[in-house]
Design a protein around this motif. Sequence first.
Motif, PDB file in Angstrom:
ATOM      1  N   ASP A   1      12.291 -35.044 -24.040  1.00 42.27           N
ATOM      2  CA  ASP A   1      12.048 -35.440 -25.433  1.00 42.27           C
ATOM      3  C   ASP A   1      10.668 -35.004 -25.920  1.00 42.27           C
ATOM      4  O   ASP A   1       9.657 -35.307 -25.294  1.00 42.27           O
ATOM      5  CB  ASP A   1      12.186 -36.958 -25.581  1.00 42.27           C
ATOM      6  CG  ASP A   1      13.626 -37.412 -25.417  1.00 42.27           C
ATOM      7  OD1 ASP A   1      14.534 -36.557 -25.512  1.00 42.27           O
ATOM      8  OD2 ASP A   1      13.847 -38.613 -25.201  1.00 42.27           O
ATOM      9  N   GLY A   2      10.644 -34.286 -27.020  1.00 41.78           N
ATOM     10  CA  GLY A   2       9.380 -33.800 -27.579  1.00 41.78           C
ATOM     11  C   GLY A   2       8.996 -32.436 -27.026  1.00 41.78           C
ATOM     12  O   GLY A   2       8.078 -31.804 -27.530  1.00 41.78           O
ATOM     13  N   THR A   3       9.693 -32.000 -25.963  1.00 36.60           N
ATOM     14  CA  THR A   3       9.355 -30.718 -25.320  1.00 36.60           C
ATOM     15  C   THR A   3      10.520 -29.727 -25.448  1.00 36.60           C
ATOM     16  O   THR A   3      10.371 -28.660 -26.034  1.00 36.60           O
ATOM     17  CB  THR A   3       8.987 -30.944 -23.844  1.00 36.60           C
ATOM     18  OG1 THR A   3       7.853 -31.806 -23.785  1.00 36.60           O
ATOM     19  CG2 THR A   3       8.661 -29.636 -23.151  1.00 36.60           C
TER      20      THR A   3
ATOM     21  N   ASP B   1       9.595 -31.434 -19.434  1.00 36.08           N
ATOM     22  CA  ASP B   1       9.858 -32.735 -20.023  1.00 36.08           C
ATOM     23  C   ASP B   1      11.003 -32.519 -21.026  1.00 36.08           C
ATOM     24  O   ASP B   1      11.241 -31.395 -21.468  1.00 36.08           O
ATOM     25  CB  ASP B   1       8.574 -33.210 -20.731  1.00 36.08           C
ATOM     26  CG  ASP B   1       8.836 -34.361 -21.664  1.00 36.08           C
ATOM     27  OD1 ASP B   1       9.388 -35.381 -21.199  1.00 36.08           O
ATOM     28  OD2 ASP B   1       8.495 -34.257 -22.859  1.00 36.08           O
TER      29      ASP B   1
ATOM     30  N   ASN C   1       3.095 -39.796 -21.315  1.00 38.03           N
ATOM     31  CA  ASN C   1       4.096 -39.983 -20.258  1.00 38.03           C
ATOM     32  C   ASN C   1       4.276 -38.758 -19.344  1.00 38.03           C
ATOM     33  O   ASN C   1       5.113 -38.780 -18.449  1.00 38.03           O
ATOM     34  CB  ASN C   1       5.424 -40.507 -20.816  1.00 38.03           C
ATOM     35  CG  ASN C   1       6.167 -39.476 -21.630  1.00 38.03           C
ATOM     36  OD1 ASN C   1       5.982 -38.270 -21.468  1.00 38.03           O
ATOM     37  ND2 ASN C   1       7.015 -39.929 -22.528  1.00 38.03           N
ATOM     38  N   ASP C   2       3.491 -37.706 -19.576  1.00 38.42           N
ATOM     39  CA  ASP C   2       3.481 -36.574 -18.634  1.00 38.42           C
ATOM     40  C   ASP C   2       2.211 -36.556 -17.781  1.00 38.42           C
ATOM     41  O   ASP C   2       2.048 -35.690 -16.921  1.00 38.42           O
ATOM     42  CB  ASP C   2       3.565 -35.235 -19.390  1.00 38.42           C
ATOM     43  CG  ASP C   2       4.841 -35.117 -20.207  1.00 38.42           C
ATOM     44  OD1 ASP C   2       5.913 -35.435 -19.660  1.00 38.42           O
ATOM     45  OD2 ASP C   2       4.766 -34.708 -21.378  1.00 38.42           O
TER      46      ASP C   2
ATOM     47  N   ASP D   1       4.901 -32.431 -23.582  1.00 35.60           N
ATOM     48  CA  ASP D   1       4.188 -32.704 -24.844  1.00 35.60           C
ATOM     49  C   ASP D   1       3.256 -33.913 -24.749  1.00 35.60           C
ATOM     50  O   ASP D   1       2.613 -34.271 -25.719  1.00 35.60           O
ATOM     51  CB  ASP D   1       5.192 -32.932 -25.992  1.00 35.60           C
ATOM     52  CG  ASP D   1       5.957 -34.227 -25.841  1.00 35.60           C
ATOM     53  OD1 ASP D   1       6.400 -34.523 -24.711  1.00 35.60           O
ATOM     54  OD2 ASP D   1       6.104 -34.966 -26.840  1.00 35.60           O
ATOM     55  N   GLU D   2       3.211 -34.561 -23.555  1.00 34.49           N
ATOM     56  CA  GLU D   2       2.370 -35.767 -23.455  1.00 34.49           C
ATOM     57  C   GLU D   2       1.491 -35.720 -22.217  1.00 34.49           C
ATOM     58  O   GLU D   2       1.417 -36.677 -21.453  1.00 34.49           O
ATOM     59  CB  GLU D   2       3.244 -37.024 -23.432  1.00 34.49           C
ATOM     60  CG  GLU D   2       3.979 -37.249 -24.736  1.00 34.49           C
ATOM     61  CD  GLU D   2       3.852 -38.684 -25.243  1.00 34.49           C
ATOM     62  OE1 GLU D   2       2.963 -39.415 -24.783  1.00 34.49           O
ATOM     63  OE2 GLU D   2       4.664 -39.048 -26.096  1.00 34.49           O
TER      64      GLU D   2
HETATM   65 MG    MG Z   1       7.943 -35.953 -24.103  1.00 33.88          MG
END
Ligand code: MG
Length: 248
Positions: free
Chosen positions: A10-12, A8, A218-219, A211-212
Amino acid sequence: MNKLIVFDLDGTLTESKQPLDSEMASLVAKLLAVTKVAVVSGGALPQFLKQVFARLPNDANFANLYLLPISGAALYEFCEVGLGKIYEERLSEKEAHTIETAMREAAKETGLINFSEPAWGERIEYRGGQVTMSALGQEAPLAEKKAWDPDHAKRRKLQAAIAARLPEFSVGMGGATTIDVTKRGIDKAYGIRQLCKRLGIPESEALYVGDELMAGGNDEAVYKTAAQTKSVKNPAETAKIIKSLLLN
Ligand SMILES: [Mg+2]
């Protein structure tokens, strides 16, 4: 080492919409030297080029890099002449219009977004394969975005209100303030499946890092595939995972 590692974005690999930092860029380049690496996110291709491609060293092994923008609605790979599009599941303008109408109605119904108030950039963006609604606008500062919906409650309400109006589409949470709508059945799982097929790699030999991965995240769609998964809280944890993979 897994034959394919999917991240992923964003955030990852990065904070929301930020470019890879130099440590992460060098770790991803090291992975590219030894295995295939894909990046999947709700963002459109230009965002990937800015956040990922432009940050990798010139001598990185780009032949091993795969980009899945718009939540897997499109797949790009690098060949001798540059970036090549393998597929793109585009929405028609009529479909995009139907989606935008549903988004505006859902915003009004939930009272969570007031379109008459100013935003940081456009709130609704047509990205070819996806329509994205950003509560605060596309260009909102990171701190504002993080503070808007820390427990996902607002996004969950908006997602439900939009999904109720659009049974023929997939409606998912995107980034910190966004809801993404694609053709039905298009999600990160679809993108990973298409990529595994193209590469002839069994899904079970792929590793997904995000991260989700929690319920509603969203993952989460990735669990529909047979890919292995690793959940992270932030890019620092992702960096640790990459370092341990490189030791194998
Ligand atoms: Mg993310």
